[in-house]
Write an enzyme that holds these catalytic residues in place. Structure first.
Site, PDB file in Angstrom:
ATOM      1  N   ASP A   1     110.718  41.769   4.772  1.00 62.24           N
ATOM      2  CA  ASP A   1     109.449  41.960   4.059  1.00 62.24           C
ATOM      3  C   ASP A   1     109.276  43.418   3.652  1.00 62.24           C
ATOM      4  OD1 ASP A   1     107.065  41.123   2.920  1.00 62.24           O
ATOM      5  OD2 ASP A   1     105.908  41.364   4.763  1.00 62.24           O
TER       6      ASP A   1
ATOM      7  N   LEU B   1      91.927  51.379   9.247  1.00 60.48           N
ATOM      8  CA  LEU B   1      92.971  51.943   8.383  1.00 60.48           C
ATOM      9  C   LEU B   1      93.322  51.004   7.237  1.00 60.48           C
ATOM     10  CD1 LEU B   1      95.366  53.378  11.120  1.00 60.48           C
ATOM     11  CD2 LEU B   1      93.957  54.687   9.516  1.00 60.48           C
TER      12      LEU B   1
ATOM     13  N   GLY C   1      95.188  40.245   9.840  1.00 56.95           N
ATOM     14  CA  GLY C   1      94.322  41.041  10.703  1.00 56.95           C
ATOM     15  C   GLY C   1      94.006  42.405  10.135  1.00 56.95           C
TER      16      GLY C   1
HETATM   17  N1  LIG Z   1     100.876  52.620  11.921  1.00 56.80           N
HETATM   18  C1  LIG Z   1      99.998  52.826  10.934  1.00 56.80           C
HETATM   19  N2  LIG Z   1      99.504  54.051  10.683  1.00 56.80           N
HETATM   20  C2  LIG Z   1      98.640  54.244   9.652  1.00 56.80           C
HETATM   21  N3  LIG Z   1      98.220  53.279   8.820  1.00 56.80           N
HETATM   22  C3  LIG Z   1      98.682  52.028   9.015  1.00 56.80           C
HETATM   23  C4  LIG Z   1      99.582  51.730  10.079  1.00 56.80           C
HETATM   24  N4  LIG Z   1      99.879  50.409  10.029  1.00 56.80           N
HETATM   25  C5  LIG Z   1      99.195  49.918   8.985  1.00 56.80           C
HETATM   26  N5  LIG Z   1      98.463  50.870   8.368  1.00 56.80           N
HETATM   27  C6  LIG Z   1      97.586  50.701   7.205  1.00 56.80           C
HETATM   28  O1  LIG Z   1      96.965  49.450   7.293  1.00 56.80           O
HETATM   29  C7  LIG Z   1      97.270  48.658   6.134  1.00 56.80           C
HETATM   30  C8  LIG Z   1      97.377  47.204   6.547  1.00 56.80           C
HETATM   31  O2  LIG Z   1      98.570  47.048   7.293  1.00 56.80           O
HETATM   32  P1  LIG Z   1      99.175  45.638   7.651  1.00 56.80           P
HETATM   33  O3  LIG Z   1     100.503  45.859   8.266  1.00 56.80           O
HETATM   34  O4  LIG Z   1      98.174  44.852   8.430  1.00 56.80           O
HETATM   35  O5  LIG Z   1      99.273  44.867   6.263  1.00 56.80           O
HETATM   36  P2  LIG Z   1     100.130  45.106   4.946  1.00 56.80           P
HETATM   37  O6  LIG Z   1     101.530  45.536   5.297  1.00 56.80           O
HETATM   38  O7  LIG Z   1      99.383  46.020   4.013  1.00 56.80           O
HETATM   39  O8  LIG Z   1     100.124  43.666   4.323  1.00 56.80           O
HETATM   40  P3  LIG Z   1     100.829  42.351   4.883  1.00 56.80           P
HETATM   41  O9  LIG Z   1      99.979  41.807   5.954  1.00 56.80           O
HETATM   42  O10 LIG Z   1     100.904  41.486   3.698  1.00 56.80           O
HETATM   43  O11 LIG Z   1     102.202  42.774   5.362  1.00 56.80           O
HETATM   44  C9  LIG Z   1      98.568  49.251   5.568  1.00 56.80           C
HETATM   45  O12 LIG Z   1      98.696  49.001   4.189  1.00 56.80           O
HETATM   46  C10 LIG Z   1      98.385  50.739   5.892  1.00 56.80           C
HETATM   47  O13 LIG Z   1      97.613  51.358   4.871  1.00 56.80           O
END
Ligand SMILES: Nc1ncnc2c1ncn2[C@@H]1O[C@H](COP(=O)(O)OP(=O)(O)OP(=O)(O)O)[C@@H](O)[C@H]1O
Length: 327
Positions: free
Chosen positions: A170, A53, A59
């Site tokens: 954040d 995703l 990660g």
């Molecule tokens: N619960 C979820 N359902 C669907 N997509 C998700 C979900 N959680 C994360 N994602 C997708 O995965 C991406 C990466 O999420 P992640 O939380 O690892 O990092 P981020 O918020 O984009 O960046 P950072 O690590 O700087 O906070 C998100 O931008 C979103 O597009």
């Protein structure tokens, strides 16, 4: 000091999917959160990876399917090595916080597991329309009535979290996730902190450069200006104001178009710049709402409760689905 990360270009499914989850995820479950209305995820190996995703700082997030119930979840896998032990502490903090949270306005955690090689894995509610960041890349701007709907949902989520003494720290478009009904929920408690008192002391609970600088409030960016003491809850309100203004302007709003969002530029804009420019086309209600969020002095900034009864939010009527229309 942390540099501001450029907005990441998402890489939808370009990475090869990992082999069978059995091979990759032999795990030793940590104490896991089960909710009465959640399918029971007993083992990480009960989840089959379907797709990538997205990628975050520490990660990767996968779309996964629970073999027994066929329910779909998101699985965030945080990887660590011996150099990133502090980040693992941060992730464990995220796990502790997620386990306590149960709100329709906050992405649900269905289980936390130890993965292989010290990985930490969070099985969370799958938000099938991605993040607000993804939506803004497609739609660029949102109409005010839709922004008001987003504001109301996020404020409800913050009201819940702040009521539990949890500061998010954040909030940004990629941490606001959207489901197929157009409901926005707060996600990612990687830098959240449960606060003991009302204010944060310097060197205490607010390590100021954690989190995303671009959405950070002036008092977090430059804590010396307020003697190192400030209210972390007010910082979440500032971040929300920046996000909502971005939805109106169509780009990060606190610096000029084309300006490089490096640390020094952001510091000048956030801490020393004048009041944020609100588009001439904006309604009075929107302008007043944003000014209340982006009040530089955290003591004078609106609280979540005040903002929930602000005319911009109180009078804004839009269905959640409007967020997805024309997306
Ligand atoms: N619960 C979820 N359902 C669907 N997509 C998700 C979900 N959680 C994360 N994602 C997708 O995965 C991406 C990466 O999420 P992640 O939380 O690892 O990092 P981020 O918020 O984009 O960046 P950072 O690590 O700087 O906070 C998100 O931008 C979103 O597009």
């Amino acid at each position: 000091m942390a540099l501001v990360r450029e907005r990441r270009q998402q890489q939808p499914l370009r990475l090869p999917l990992p082999p069978s989850s059995k091979q990759l995820l032999p795990c030793h479950p940590m104490p896991t959160t089960f909710r009465p209305d959640s399918p029971l995820i007993e083992r990480l190996s009960d989840l089959d990876k379907l797709a990538v995703l997205g990628h975050g700082n520490g990660g990767t997030v996968y779309k996964v399917c629970h073999r027994n119930s066929s329910a779909v979840f998101a699985l965030k896998v945080l990887r660590f090595d011996c150099d990133t032990i502090a980040i693992r502490h941060q992730a464990i903090r995220e796990a502790e916080i997620l386990k306590r949270v149960n709100s329709p306005h906050v992405v649900r955690c269905h289980g936390v597991f130890d993965g292989q090689s010290g990985d930490l894995c969070f099985a969370t509610e799958y938000m099938d329309a991605g993040s607000l960041h993804d939506l803004l890349r497609i739609r660029r701007i949102l109409p005010e009535r839709v922004i008001a709907g987003v504001a109301r949902r996020v404020l409800e989520g913050l009201k819940y979290l702040h009521g539990m003494r949890i500061v998010h720290r954040d909030l940004k478009p990629s941490n606001l996730l959207v489901n197929g009904r157009g409901e926005v929920k707060i996600a990612d408690f990687g830098v959240s902190r449960v606060v003991a008192g009302d204010t944060c002391g310097g060197g205490g609970c607010c390590d100021s450069y954690v989190g995303t600088c671009a959405y950070m409030s002036p008092e977090r960016f430059d804590p010396d200006t307020c003697g190192g003491r400030y209210d972390g809850f007010a910082g979440d309100v500032w971040s929300l104001g920046v996000v909502l203004l971005e939805c109106h302007v169509g780009r990060y709003p606190l610096i000029s178009a084309g300006q490089r969002a490096d640390w020094a530029t952001l510091m000048c804009a956030i801490c020393f710049g004048g009041p944020p420019e609100v588009p001439e086309t904006a309604s009075e209600e929107f302008e007043s709402f944003i000014r209340r969020c982006l009040e530089k002095d955290w003591r004078r900034r609106a609280t979540v409760q005040e903002l929930l009864s602000h005319p911009f939010v109180a009078r804004g009527h839009s269905s959640a689905q409007d967020l997805l229309d024309n997306a």
